[in-house]
Design an enzyme around this catalytic site. Structure first.
Site, PDB file in Angstrom:
ATOM      1  CE  LYS A  49      66.346  61.870  36.425  1.00 56.96           C
ATOM      2  NZ  LYS A  49      67.608  62.255  35.830  1.00 56.96           N
ATOM      3  NE  ARG A  98      78.129  48.730  21.600  1.00 55.99           N
ATOM      4  CZ  ARG A  98      77.183  49.540  22.028  1.00 55.99           C
ATOM      5  NH1 ARG A  98      75.922  49.262  21.787  1.00 55.99           N
ATOM      6  NH2 ARG A  98      77.477  50.657  22.668  1.00 55.99           N
ATOM      7  CB  SER A 136      69.288  48.886  24.660  1.00 50.72           C
ATOM      8  OG  SER A 136      69.868  47.711  25.122  1.00 50.72           O
TER       9      SER A 136
END
Ligand code: PNS
Length: 167
Positions: A49, A98, A136
């Protein structure tokens, strides 16, 4: 056995939020660029969002990092990923794995995408070990709390994160 013939060039789509691009993403893109004729980094527009960087900024950072790689392309997408891949006539979806913890979510997505578009194959690639703990989300958290992310994101992303923090 019948074969429908090879597709016109191997285009791999590497989708994600890339908010922001990390060295783990860079590692996967480089591996993809060696493996496929073209790799298209597809930045999800409404990943979140409230992404830290809007889609245009995320695209610009990927473009800048890969400006010397003619077979790395960057674009945005919205809506169903398989629809986007179909429009682009991509044969492959690339995702990074990962750790085992990624597996369940990735497995679900890959099989749902296969259900929606059986001709599209998901290929998983492992980043170099030093990036297996990177995400991130963690990068943003560390930067937000004043930590150092040098070496974990490309230098230009590091600079953009620093600028953003100052505002
Ligand atoms: O970097 P991310 O946030 O892990 O990437 C997730 C992404 C963008 C690959 C995923 O959310 C996605 O494909 N979204 C598009 C909507 C869609 O097609 N959903 C069904 C996937 S099974």
């Amino acid at each position: 056995m019948t074969q429908s013939g090879p597709p016109p060039g191997r285009l791999a789509v590497y989708p994600g939020s890339f908010d922001p691009l990390t060295n783990g993403h860079v590692d996967i893109i480089l591996r993809g660029a060696r493996l496929f004729e073209r790799i298209l980094v597809a930045v999800l527009v409404n990943a979140d969002k409230k992404p830290l960087f809007d889609a245009a900024e995320r695209v610009a950072m990927v473009q800048e990092v890969f400006k010397e790689y003619p077979n790395v392309e960057v674009d945005t997408f919205d809506g169903l990923l398989v629809e986007y891949a179909r429009q682009k006539r991509a044969n492959v979806l690339v995702r990074g794995l990962r750790a085992v913890s990624d597996f369940e979510y990735e497995f679900q997505m890959a099989l749902m995408n296969r259900h929606l578009e059986p001709a599209l194959e998901t290929v998983f690639m492992m980043p170099a070990e030093q990036y297996t703990y990177l995400s991130s989300r963690l990068i943003k958290e560390v930067v937000d709390l004043g930590g150092d992310v040098h070496g974990l994101v490309p230098p230009l992303v590091e600079a953009r994160l620093r600028d953003r923090g100052r505002r």
